[in-house]
Design an enzyme around this catalytic site. Structure first.
Site, PDB file in Angstrom:
ATOM      1  N   TYR A  73       0.894  -1.180  -0.039  1.00 51.45           N
ATOM      2  CA  TYR A  73      -0.084  -0.019   0.160  1.00 51.45           C
ATOM      3  C   TYR A  73       0.912   1.309   0.090  1.00 51.45           C
ATOM      4  CZ  TYR A  73      -3.583   3.238   0.935  1.00 51.45           C
ATOM      5  OH  TYR A  73      -4.336   4.239   0.920  1.00 51.45           O
ATOM      6  N   PHE A 102      -8.366  20.926 -24.860  1.00 51.78           N
ATOM      7  CA  PHE A 102      -8.352  19.583 -24.667  1.00 51.78           C
ATOM      8  C   PHE A 102      -9.463  19.512 -23.741  1.00 51.78           C
ATOM      9  CE2 PHE A 102      -8.152  15.338 -23.433  1.00 51.78           C
ATOM     10  CZ  PHE A 102      -8.342  14.663 -24.946  1.00 51.78           C
ATOM     11  N   THR A 103     -10.599  18.420 -24.262  1.00 49.25           N
ATOM     12  CA  THR A 103     -11.715  18.329 -23.738  1.00 49.25           C
ATOM     13  C   THR A 103     -11.891  18.459 -22.267  1.00 49.25           C
ATOM     14  OG1 THR A 103     -11.643  15.932 -24.052  1.00 49.25           O
ATOM     15  CG2 THR A 103     -12.869  17.425 -25.570  1.00 49.25           C
ATOM     16  N   ASP A 155       1.289  19.815 -20.746  1.00 52.81           N
ATOM     17  CA  ASP A 155       0.536  18.523 -20.969  1.00 52.81           C
ATOM     18  C   ASP A 155       1.378  17.762 -22.030  1.00 52.81           C
ATOM     19  OD1 ASP A 155      -1.093  16.595 -22.037  1.00 52.81           O
ATOM     20  OD2 ASP A 155      -2.789  17.875 -22.191  1.00 52.81           O
ATOM     21  N   LYS A 204      -0.675   7.278 -23.804  1.00 55.38           N
ATOM     22  CA  LYS A 204      -0.418   7.422 -25.369  1.00 55.38           C
ATOM     23  C   LYS A 204       1.028   7.010 -25.307  1.00 55.38           C
ATOM     24  CE  LYS A 204      -4.191  10.016 -24.534  1.00 55.38           C
ATOM     25  NZ  LYS A 204      -5.189   9.968 -23.515  1.00 55.38           N
ATOM     26  N   ARG A 229     -13.917  14.908 -33.838  1.00 51.11           N
ATOM     27  CA  ARG A 229     -13.668  16.116 -33.107  1.00 51.11           C
ATOM     28  C   ARG A 229     -13.760  17.326 -33.831  1.00 51.11           C
ATOM     29  NH1 ARG A 229     -12.950  14.667 -28.675  1.00 51.11           N
ATOM     30  NH2 ARG A 229     -11.172  13.616 -27.896  1.00 51.11           N
ATOM     31  N   PHE A 258     -19.606  14.287 -25.917  1.00 44.86           N
ATOM     32  CA  PHE A 258     -19.234  13.453 -26.980  1.00 44.86           C
ATOM     33  C   PHE A 258     -18.922  12.051 -26.657  1.00 44.86           C
ATOM     34  CE2 PHE A 258     -14.632  12.997 -25.864  1.00 44.86           C
ATOM     35  CZ  PHE A 258     -14.743  14.032 -24.929  1.00 44.86           C
TER      36      PHE A 258
HETATM   37  C1  LIG Z   1      -3.825  16.029 -24.981  1.00 43.24           C
HETATM   38  C2  LIG Z   1      -4.605  15.277 -23.764  1.00 43.24           C
HETATM   39  N1  LIG Z   1      -4.412  15.828 -22.676  1.00 43.24           N
HETATM   40  C3  LIG Z   1      -5.085  14.976 -21.688  1.00 43.24           C
HETATM   41  C4  LIG Z   1      -5.724  13.923 -21.923  1.00 43.24           C
HETATM   42  C5  LIG Z   1      -6.497  13.057 -20.811  1.00 43.24           C
HETATM   43  O1  LIG Z   1      -5.680  11.776 -20.533  1.00 43.24           O
HETATM   44  P1  LIG Z   1      -6.833  10.826 -19.978  1.00 43.24           P
HETATM   45  O2  LIG Z   1      -7.460  10.094 -20.965  1.00 43.24           O
HETATM   46  O3  LIG Z   1      -5.621   9.489 -19.737  1.00 43.24           O
HETATM   47  O4  LIG Z   1      -7.637  11.268 -18.769  1.00 43.24           O
HETATM   48  C6  LIG Z   1      -5.870  13.372 -23.322  1.00 43.24           C
HETATM   49  C7  LIG Z   1      -6.206  12.183 -23.498  1.00 43.24           C
HETATM   50  O5  LIG Z   1      -6.680  11.782 -24.606  1.00 43.24           O
HETATM   51  C8  LIG Z   1      -5.086  14.099 -24.285  1.00 43.24           C
HETATM   52  O6  LIG Z   1      -4.977  13.671 -25.494  1.00 43.24           O
END
Ligand SMILES: Cc1ncc(COP(=O)(O)O)c(C=O)c1O
Length: 459
Positions: free
Chosen positions: A73, A125-126, A216, A259, A383, A450
């Site tokens: 842990y 980013f979303t 990021d 990724k 997208r 989405f």
């Molecule tokens: C540029 C970018 N930032 C952040 C994220 C968020 O990461 P996660 O899907 O691991 O939560 C993504 C995921 O697609 C991304 O492409």
């Protein structure tokens, strides 16, 4: 650098069998999924280009690392290995593991943003923007205009436009800008890199105004490869060296390790400031887990440490980007409109040009993605206006200039023949484009619509 073939620096020792489906089965499946490829069952998909996230093929070294998991842990030895690897490859001193990228975004946004703040970034980013908004901030796009233009061939569409950044600074003051968030290889712009030159200028700007520079770094190795290929001063440097240099120019990083680093799950928040680390540790125990595992199992942290090392190998990156260029060039040769230059993790189809008869309010990219699935079982992702969501103040749709379908290539998973089939399928959809109908929502979730939104055909 001389253009040579991108043959894979690995061979295949295990395969996963795929189910083939008929057109009738796919027509039924897409209706059941509400014309949303996120809601398809993966068993009904032949070539899965929905995302490059968490679906890469781990190496034998990574699978061996899984067996070395220390699931204590507290104080797992895998955490210390991961922390040291992050410092060695990415420069950041402190690491807080999280279950994936958005876990890191949540913690960072809560620590650093106060209501009324503004957070500039090189395109949204979303999940990143949503966490900024949930913390009371407003995202401001400061990417260069070329990033919003499908036809622009700018080699670094991820660059920051300093006139936009300075305008924001004048309007709101540095005290209301907690940080600027810079993505490497900007996903929503089509997998487009930021140049080292631009990043260095940004470092100076941040120092001048005492504003924190957040990175990021989800696709930092892909960005580094483009810098090596396109920025003369870096032609002789390795991807590994460039990755380190990019990271060292920034203060804090959020990472989705699913990724670049080729693990199925995981992420982290990393930084150099000990006070910020203390605060992050205070929140990670609330949302993820103890600070030495965050949201991750010991075995996953070990596989991630190995994945980081593999992700910065020049030959890996050459094959990775080479495969995407292969698909993109095949599509361009057939006259399919795509975002150029070809991006780092995906080929992006221009739905506005492919389906000119469908207005943006009828979600052309969503319709195109559904049509491609029905044609061949290739799963892609919208997208465009659906992903962009609504303005939190006015409730109106954000209407982005880019209305795209993303064909995302998982790392080390598909062959050149799969790319051929994908290209042929897109070309067939293009030839029958007039048969594709627009869509309307039958269910619209309030946030990140989405993922789970459902649609029906118009007319
Ligand atoms: C540029 C970018 N930032 C952040 C994220 C968020 O990461 P996660 O899907 O691991 O939560 C993504 C995921 O697609 C991304 O492409």
């Amino acid at each position: 650098m001389e253009k040579r073939s991108w043959a894979e620096p690995y061979k295949i020792k295990m395969v996963e069998l795929l189910k083939m489906t008929t057109r009738e089965e796919r027509e039924k499946a897409i209706i059941e999924a509400g014309f949303n490829t996120f809601l398809l069952k993966s068993d009904d998909v032949y070539i899965d280009l929905l995302t490059d996230s968490g679906c890469g093929a781990m190496s034998d070294q990574q699978w061996s690392a899984i067996m070395l998991g220390d699931e204590s842990y507290a104080g797992s030895r895998n955490f210390y290995h991961l922390r040291d690897t992050i410092e060695e490859y990415y420069s950041y001193k402190y690491t807080v593991p999280t279950h994936q990228g958005r876990g890191a975004e949540n913690i960072l946004s809560q620590i650093m943003i106060k209501p009324g703040d503004f957070v500039p970034g090189n395109m949204y980013f979303t999940t990143t923007r949503l966490h900024q908004e949930l913390a009371g901030g407003t995202f401001v796009d400061v990417i260069i205009d070329e990033a919003h233009q499908v036809d622009s061939h700018h080699p670094f569409k991820g660059n920051v436009d300093f006139s936009k950044l300075n305008k924001l600074l004048e309007e709101v003051g540095a005290e209301n800008i907690p940080y600027i968030c810079i993505a490497t290889c900007v996903n929503m712009a089509g997998g487009q890199p930021i140049s080292m030159d631009n990043l260095k200028q940004l470092r100076v700007w941040c120092d001048q105004h005492k504003i924190v520079l957040v990175h990021d770094m989800t696709r930092v190795a892909e960005n580094a490869f483009f810098i090596q290929q396109r920025e003369a001063a870096y032609a002789a440097k390795s991807v590994k060296e460039i990755v380190y240099e990019i990271c060292a120019l920034t203060d804090v990083a959020t990472m989705s390790s699913k990724k670049d680093a080729m693990v199925n799950i995981g992420g982290f928040l990393a930084m150099n400031d000990d006070k910020l680390y203390e605060k992050a540790c205070g929140l990670v125990v609330v949302y993820e887990g103890l600070h030495t595992y965050g949201g991750m199992a010991g075995r996953d942290m070990e596989a991630l440490a190995v994945g980081i090392k593999e992700s910065v190998q020049d030959e890996h990156m050459h094959a990775r980007i080479g495969q995407i260029e292969y698909l993109g060039e095949k599509l361009m040769a057939a006259g399919v409109p795509i975002v150029q230059p070809i991006g780092g993790h995906a080929v992006f189809l221009d739905a506005r040009k492919l389906l000119p008869h469908i207005p943006q309010e009828q979600y052309p990219a969503q319709a195109l993605s559904a049509a491609l699935y029905v044609e061949s079982g290739v799963r892609s992702m919208e997208r465009g206006i659906v992903s962009a969501g609504r303005n939190k103040e006015t409730g109106k749709n954000h209407a982005p200039a880019l209305e795209l379908v993303r064909l995302t290539i998982p790392r080390r998973v598909y062959t050149q023949a799969h790319m051929d089939v994908t290209a042929e399928s897109v070309i067939r959809v293009m030839e029958n484009a007039d048969k594709v109908k627009g869509l309307r929502f039958t269910y619209e979730p309030e946030v990140l619509r989405f993922f789970m939104g459902r649609f029906e055909e118009v007319g």
